[in-house]
Enzyme design. Structure first.
Site, mmCIF file in Angstrom:
data_model
loop_
_atom_site.group_PDB
_atom_site.id
_atom_site.type_symbol
_atom_site.label_atom_id
_atom_site.label_comp_id
_atom_site.label_asym_id
_atom_site.label_seq_id
_atom_site.Cartn_x
_atom_site.Cartn_y
_atom_site.Cartn_z
ATOM 1 N N ASP A 197 0.826 -1.206 0.000
ATOM 2 C CA ASP A 197 0.000 0.000 0.000
ATOM 3 C C ASP A 197 0.862 1.258 0.000
ATOM 4 O O ASP A 197 2.087 1.200 0.171
ATOM 5 C CB ASP A 197 -0.909 0.016 1.231
ATOM 6 N N TYR A 250 6.852 -9.507 6.922
ATOM 7 C CA TYR A 250 6.903 -8.064 7.129
ATOM 8 C C TYR A 250 7.469 -7.750 8.512
ATOM 9 O O TYR A 250 7.404 -8.589 9.429
ATOM 10 C CB TYR A 250 5.495 -7.451 7.054
#
Length: 316
Positions: free
Chosen positions: A79, A157
């Site tokens: 994003d 992540y």
């Protein structure tokens, strides 16, 4: 999930098989790092600056005179504002494009063909990476059947938070969330451990039509680094939209005493959040690595992923 192997001869690939590479094309695998601060995410969007847009603009500059101009396929779309150190993409090049990359330059003593993936990485870094926000850190020929998205076993992540117990380093401000509360590491670690597993994450994901919210959260831990910064490591087979940022948000709410530890699991089971915690900003989130099976098992992994997708659509 482990790779799948078979002693049976592989079936001929279907034309709509995402890992199928037509004759005359060669697939190249790239590892890419980027600072997502000034990008509107990975995916190309009209009128917005994106990582995919910058990379494909560079490819058009390199290969614009060719009939086939390659596009890139990514392991997991990020994003706006999200960074990456180990993003993986693939692209397909024609024999003519490979030859162009292998052609020795004027003045070179050694006139033997150059390594095409290495040259491609160098030239992309000179174009897409000219602003120092995108770096192609690795390049090689992809093994047969490789697909950056459907061949991945997991994505990992990290999320960084500088709370009141941490040093605040201005040079890492765009990669760390500054949070004006002291967070309890033990409570956050216990919350994270209780969330691991294969579950429906509807309460933790932004809804998307025709996309499943079932994911296997394989690893979720917290630590404090030497500078006091809290770092979450989150690994799953795939991520639905905003899953990592909502998982971190739940742990932050527990860590500051705004939500009981058991509620993080309760929210998941009830599939309803009711505003008990907030999604954390993209600042602080970095894709660090994508895992794949051994080269001789990647094609089987793509087939397995496609079988799973026949029952439910997956995001990266």
């Amino acid at each position: 999930m482990d790779g799948v192997t078979s002693d049976a001869p592989p079936a001929a690939p279907a034309v709509d098989d995402p890992a199928f590479v037509p004759a005359g094309l060669t697939r190249v695998r790239l590892t890419v790092a980027y600072d997502g601060t000034a990008f509107s995410g990975w995916s190309e969007q009209p009128g917005r600056r994106t990582v995919q847009g910058e990379m494909e603009a560079a490819l058009r500059t390199l290969f614009g005179r060719h009939e086939h101009v390659p596009t890139v396929t990514v392991a997991g779309r990020t994003d706006a504002g999200v960074h990456a150190r180990g993003q993986v993409v693939h692209l397909d090049l024609t024999d003519e494009q490979i030859a162009q990359l292998q052609r020795p330059h004027r003045g070179m003593v050694d006139r033997s063909p150059l390594d095409a993936p290495t040259v491609l990485a160098r030239r992309l870094n000179g174009l897409a990476g000219s602003s120092d926000e995108i770096v192609v850190s690795g390049a090689r020929l992809a093994p047969p059947g490789f697909h950056a998205r459907f061949g991945a076993l997991w994505r990992r992540y990290e999320y960084r938070i500088a709370d009141r117990g941490a040093e605040r380093d201005p040079t890492r401000r765009s990669h760390t969330l500054w949070y004006d509360h002291l967070l309890d590491l033990d409570l956050m670690s216990a919350t994270a451990a209780g969330l691991v597993g294969l579950h429906d994450w509807a309460a933790y994901c932004r809804h998307r039509d025709f996309a499943t919210t079932i994911r296997e959260l394989q690893h979720f831990t917290w630590r404090r680094d030497a500078d006091g910064v809290l770092v979450a490591t989150v690994q799953a087979d795939a991520f639905c939209h905003n899953l990592v940022r909502n998982l971190v948000g739940a742990c932050v709410a527990v860590g500051e005493g705004a939500m009981p530890e058991h509620r993080a699991v309760g929210v998941r089971r009830e599939a309803a959040r009711n505003g008990e915690f907030r999604v954390v900003p993209a600042t602080g989130l970095t894709m660090v690595e994508v895992g794949y099976p051994p080269d001789d098992e990647v094609a089987a992994r793509v087939v397995l992923t496609q079988v799973k997708r026949s029952a439910a659509s997956l995001d990266g």
